[in-house]
Write an enzyme that holds these catalytic residues in place. Structure first.
Site, PDB file in Angstrom:
ATOM      1  N   GLU A 104       0.175  -1.359   5.589  1.00 38.75           N
ATOM      2  CA  GLU A 104       1.180  -0.800   6.502  1.00 38.75           C
ATOM      3  C   GLU A 104       0.924   0.664   6.817  1.00 38.75           C
ATOM      4  O   GLU A 104       1.177   1.127   7.933  1.00 38.75           O
ATOM      5  CB  GLU A 104       2.576  -0.976   5.890  1.00 38.75           C
ATOM      6  CG  GLU A 104       3.727  -0.637   6.822  1.00 38.75           C
ATOM      7  CD  GLU A 104       4.132   0.838   6.793  1.00 38.75           C
ATOM      8  OE1 GLU A 104       4.863   1.265   7.699  1.00 38.75           O
ATOM      9  OE2 GLU A 104       3.692   1.566   5.866  1.00 38.75           O
ATOM     10  N   ASP A 125       0.824  -1.209   0.000  1.00 39.52           N
ATOM     11  CA  ASP A 125       0.000   0.000   0.000  1.00 39.52           C
ATOM     12  C   ASP A 125       0.860   1.261   0.000  1.00 39.52           C
ATOM     13  O   ASP A 125       2.034   1.235   0.386  1.00 39.52           O
ATOM     14  CB  ASP A 125      -0.956   0.010   1.194  1.00 39.52           C
ATOM     15  CG  ASP A 125      -0.237  -0.064   2.532  1.00 39.52           C
ATOM     16  OD1 ASP A 125       0.770  -0.789   2.626  1.00 39.52           O
ATOM     17  OD2 ASP A 125      -0.689   0.597   3.486  1.00 39.52           O
TER      18      ASP A 125
END
Length: 409
Positions: A163, A98
């Site tokens: 994350e 991400d």
């Protein structure tokens, strides 16, 4: 250095075009969390899977965390395995899929979602955070696969979800719902570092974010005697927290910068709409970064004592809540993962490593708290989350060479 390692390093250096291609592919898929207006990492993960397979890395496993907000209701976590000569422990290299939003588009000189190469750099959202580490991990592993070589120990590349907004659907979910890690496995997280690539992060300061609400009594600005000034009490609270916490938790540790615990008042909410109104309520926040020699509970106990003193002096009511609270143990400086990475840096680039701690929080804390030794390291300019984010192509290659040498140990 052996002929085999030199061959692997030459291969890594000769395939720069593939790393640029992978950066372009990854950036073109907007892997934003639902909290940031996206649908998750699925498209990016599937594109990466196809790329890995096309390059001979075919032992892939998916661990999908359920999330109804995301595309197909999942947040994917992908593991690629390269079998080694030994399997007594695995070397994990962990990157995240991400990215963060672009922010103000007017500050970007190029399209954030289309990689632009210029002067040895790649520009685009995510090219450094964390695609640089991801691509370096791929490059090192691919060198072994493409040349028919086996690493000394089994290597596992973990491409995790979520994350950037807390790792609930990434490493936290994996640790709770799978048994993919073994206690003696080594974990390398190429998601931080410095421009020379010499630092190895083994510890983090503990973190507490507080939100304090002070309740007094609103009144006219000309008659403070008829009210209880919540703003005044909160101001005293902020000063006392800052000074008394510093005084009580005053140890230093040269591994960190700064080398002491910090207790900083930060965000303040609006209270009243007129200058001539004494506020009856006030909300403020504090960011605390605490050396790991102290526990969060020790700090909270002192905070409660300070709050009580301000309450009694000003006749107000103070409540608080913790917006974030995290603490972790350190990876020992003499652990195997630190030794191997330090050796690889020295052998590959003649770099003497520096063991450090940081004030920010990373996914490493989740692993360390469960007994897994891990390090955060890399060669990068730390431009994550900024407009015009970039990575230096040579740094991708440099870190890939370090990882390839480490995989030979």
């Amino acid at each position: 250095m052996t002929a085999t390692i030199e061959k692997l390093r030459t291969f890594i250096k000769d395939n720069k075009a593939e790393y640029i291609e992978l950066e372009k592919l990854l950036t073109s898929h907007k892997a934003l969390a639902p909290e940031n207006g996206g649908v998750g990492e699925l498209d990016k993960c599937e594109a990466l899977q196809e790329f890995l397979i096309s390059h001979g890395i075919t032992k892939l496993e998916r661990y999908d965390a359920p999330d109804s907000r995301a595309k197909n209701g999942i947040r994917p976590n992908l593991v690629a395995t390269i079998e080694g000569n030994k399997d007594d422990y695995a070397i994990w290299i962990m990157a995240h899929l991400d990215v963060v939003p672009t922010g103000d588009l007017s500050l970007w000189e190029t399209d954030p979602w289309t990689v632009v190469e210029k002067d040895g750099k790649l520009y685009g959202r995510g090219v450094e955070d964390n695609q640089q580490g991801l691509v370096s991990a791929f490059a090192a592993a691919w060198a072994y696969v493409a040349n028919g070589q086996k690493p000394e120990h089994t290597v596992k590349l973990l491409f995790a979800a979520d994350e950037e907004v807390g790792s609930k659907y990434g490493i936290i979910w994996l640790l709770k719902n799978t048994d993919i890690f073994r206690k003696n496995d080594l974990v390398i997280i190429p998601d931080g570092g410095d421009s020379k690539g010499e630092t190895i992060e083994v510890a983090e300061k503990n973190i507490i974010w507080f939100e304090f609400t002070t309740i007094g009594k609103q009144c006219h600005g000309s008659r403070p005697d008829e009210g209880k000034n919540a703003c005044l009490a909160a101001n005293h609270l902020a000063v006392r927290l800052n000074s008394e916490l510093k005084k009580n938790f005053n140890k230093t540790d040269e591994m960190f910068t700064p080398d002491y615990s910090t207790f900083e008042p930060t965000m303040r909410s609006a209270n009243v709409e007129g200058v001539n109104i004494i506020p009856g309520s006030d909300v403020m926040c504090m960011d605390c970064r605490i050396l790991p020699c102290y526990t969060c509970d020790e700090v909270i106990a002192k905070v409660e004592e300070i709050c009580k003193g301000v309450e009694e002096e000003f006749g107000v009511k103070i409540t608080y809540r913790t917006l974030q609270k995290a603490q972790s143990v350190a990876t020992p400086k003499d652990s195997l993962v630190v030794k191997l990475y330090s050796q690889a840096l020295k052998e590959t680039h003649n770099i003497d490593s520096k063991i450090i701690g940081i004030g920010g929080g990373t996914v490493a804390a989740e692993l360390r708290n469960l007994g897994y030794n891990c390090v955060v390291c890399g060669t990068l300019d730390e431009c994550a989350h900024m407009p015009n984010e970039y990575c230096i192509i040579d740094n991708i290659i440099k870190d890939a060479e370090t990882l390839a040498v480490l995989m030979s140990k």
